[in-house]
Design an enzyme around this catalytic site. Structure first.
Site, mmCIF file in Angstrom:
data_model
loop_
_atom_site.group_PDB
_atom_site.id
_atom_site.type_symbol
_atom_site.label_atom_id
_atom_site.label_comp_id
_atom_site.label_asym_id
_atom_site.label_seq_id
_atom_site.Cartn_x
_atom_site.Cartn_y
_atom_site.Cartn_z
ATOM 1 N N ASP A 66 0.825 -1.224 0.000
ATOM 2 C CA ASP A 66 0.000 0.000 0.000
ATOM 3 C C ASP A 66 0.854 1.266 0.000
ATOM 4 O O ASP A 66 0.321 2.373 -0.069
ATOM 5 C CB ASP A 66 -0.993 0.002 1.186
ATOM 6 C CG ASP A 66 -0.336 -0.227 2.538
ATOM 7 O OD1 ASP A 66 0.587 -1.054 2.626
ATOM 8 O OD2 ASP A 66 -0.754 0.427 3.524
ATOM 9 N N HIS A 67 2.172 1.108 0.044
ATOM 10 C CA HIS A 67 3.055 2.282 0.031
ATOM 11 C C HIS A 67 3.913 2.384 -1.227
ATOM 12 O O HIS A 67 4.615 3.371 -1.403
ATOM 13 C CB HIS A 67 3.944 2.283 1.283
ATOM 14 C CG HIS A 67 3.139 2.411 2.535
ATOM 15 N ND1 HIS A 67 2.992 3.594 3.219
ATOM 16 C CD2 HIS A 67 2.376 1.501 3.191
ATOM 17 C CE1 HIS A 67 2.177 3.402 4.258
ATOM 18 N NE2 HIS A 67 1.797 2.136 4.259
ATOM 19 N N HIS A 142 7.989 -0.758 12.748
ATOM 20 C CA HIS A 142 6.939 -1.426 11.997
ATOM 21 C C HIS A 142 7.322 -2.897 11.846
ATOM 22 O O HIS A 142 8.392 -3.304 12.290
ATOM 23 C CB HIS A 142 6.789 -0.723 10.636
ATOM 24 C CG HIS A 142 5.512 -1.008 9.926
ATOM 25 N ND1 HIS A 142 4.306 -1.116 10.559
ATOM 26 C CD2 HIS A 142 5.241 -1.202 8.605
ATOM 27 C CE1 HIS A 142 3.365 -1.365 9.661
ATOM 28 N NE2 HIS A 142 3.906 -1.436 8.467
ATOM 29 N N ASP A 212 3.964 4.052 8.474
ATOM 30 C CA ASP A 212 3.473 3.000 9.376
ATOM 31 C C ASP A 212 4.439 2.783 10.542
ATOM 32 O O ASP A 212 5.618 2.489 10.368
ATOM 33 C CB ASP A 212 3.304 1.685 8.612
ATOM 34 C CG ASP A 212 2.215 1.784 7.557
ATOM 35 O OD1 ASP A 212 1.707 2.898 7.342
ATOM 36 O OD2 ASP A 212 1.890 0.752 6.956
ATOM 37 N N HIS A 270 -3.927 6.943 6.973
ATOM 38 C CA HIS A 270 -3.724 5.486 6.957
ATOM 39 C C HIS A 270 -4.829 4.791 7.748
ATOM 40 O O HIS A 270 -4.592 3.831 8.487
ATOM 41 C CB HIS A 270 -2.333 5.134 7.524
ATOM 42 C CG HIS A 270 -1.851 3.763 7.117
ATOM 43 N ND1 HIS A 270 -2.073 2.641 7.871
ATOM 44 C CD2 HIS A 270 -1.175 3.325 6.031
ATOM 45 C CE1 HIS A 270 -1.533 1.573 7.273
ATOM 46 N NE2 HIS A 270 -0.985 1.969 6.142
#
Ligand SMILES: [Zn+2]
Ligand SMILES: [Zn+2]
Length: 303
Positions: A66-67, A142, A212, A270
């Site tokens: 997602d990044h 993370h 994140d 996010h």
């Protein structure tokens, strides 16, 4: 100097209508700095009238899809559009390998150079020294290696005092005065002093992008006093233990971070797909740190 942040994606990994995965564009005096590049980012650029051709620097926080799933398509489209200008890419170990494998098997030869610099997930480091800004990595906590990015404005100019300036003062001297240099005559005597005709330069602005991460006190010293802090807030209080387990943060923890580091403003994003509306994120965060705002697709904020 313009120092604007446009949100291109505020969601997390699972798709939700009207929310996109993480991507942000910092526009600093006409230069574009793309931060993360979730799936479909190239469409977000077009929708927001941000010309992809003007992109110069791309920063990827970590290798959860997602990044960065939008990165190879974007690089590919830049090539199709005839780009020849160099591009600088910063990201974790493995990113360069992923890109080159994809291009190798599609027999894609780029007509522009990409300068890739690997980020160190353990130590903060300055990775870019641009004429208007420096960029440092922020080690985050993370599930996989992950860094945030700290953008620190430099060289802010002194402000001219318009009413005081002599009408016959050549415009070419303005820049000199704004740089804090006196205007001298042929004999070296001061004609116009910067002190008299300008006001001190405003404080340089700082933007911290904290991707994140779980609640991360280790970064507090590095981001202390930032003007704008973006911090992920994947969950609300009800999911705090799950959040901890997945190495994410709650809205309250993001707000606590902002309060602890005395940030000017906090932007949270996010958001997990399990929350259909995001109002409660703002309520919980503002109960700790009132100057909190939601990351919203298409909105631009001055840092
Ligand atoms: Zn994510
Ligand atoms: Zn992640």
């Amino acid at each position: 100097m313009t120092f604007n942040l446009t949100i291109l994606g505020s969601g997390s990994a699972t798709p939700v209508p009207d929310r996109h995965t993480t991507a942000q564009m910092l526009s600093i005096e006409g230069d574009y700095f793309l931060i993360d590049c979730g799936e479909g980012t190239q469409y977000r650029l077009i929708e927001n009238h941000l010309r992809p051709g003007r992109l110069k620097y791309i920063f990827i926080s970590h290798l959860h899809g997602d990044h960065y799933f939008g990165l190879v398509p974007l690089l590919s489209s830049l090539n199709l559009a005839g780009r020849t200008d160099d591009l600088w890419l910063f990201g974790p170990r493995g990113l360069w390998e992923i890109i080159t494998v994809q291009f190798r098997y599609s027999d894609t030869k780029l007509n522009y150079a990409i300068h890739f610099q690997e980020t160190d997930p353990h130590q903060p480091a300055q990775i870019l020294d641009h004429p208007n800004v420096t960029v440092e990595t922020i080690p985050l906590q993370h599930r996989i290696d992950c860094t945030g990015f700290l953008f620190r404005e430099k060289n802010r100019k002194r402000k001219l005092i318009a009413d005081k300036l002599p009408a016959d003062l050549p415009v070419t001297f303005y820049r000199q005065l704004k740089d804090g240099q006196d205007i001298l005559d042929d004999m070296g005597q001061v004609l116009y002093s910067a002190e008299e005709y300008t006001l001190p330069a405003p404080q340089p602005r700082v933007y911290a992008f904290c991707s994140d991460t779980r609640y991360n006190e280790a970064m507090f010293d590095q981001i202390r006093g930032v003007d704008l802090l973006y911090h992920e807030a994947s969950f609300l209080d009800d999911m705090e233990s799950l959040s901890e387990k997945y190495f994410h943060s709650t809205a309250r923890q993001a707000a606590l971070t902002a309060r602890q580091v005395a940030a000017g403003r906090l932007m949270i994003g996010h958001f997990s797909s399990r929350y259909k509306v995001t109002d409660e994120f703002l309520v919980q965060a503002r109960s700790v740190f009132p100057e909190t705002y939601l990351a919203i697709e298409g909105q631009t904020t001055e840092v």
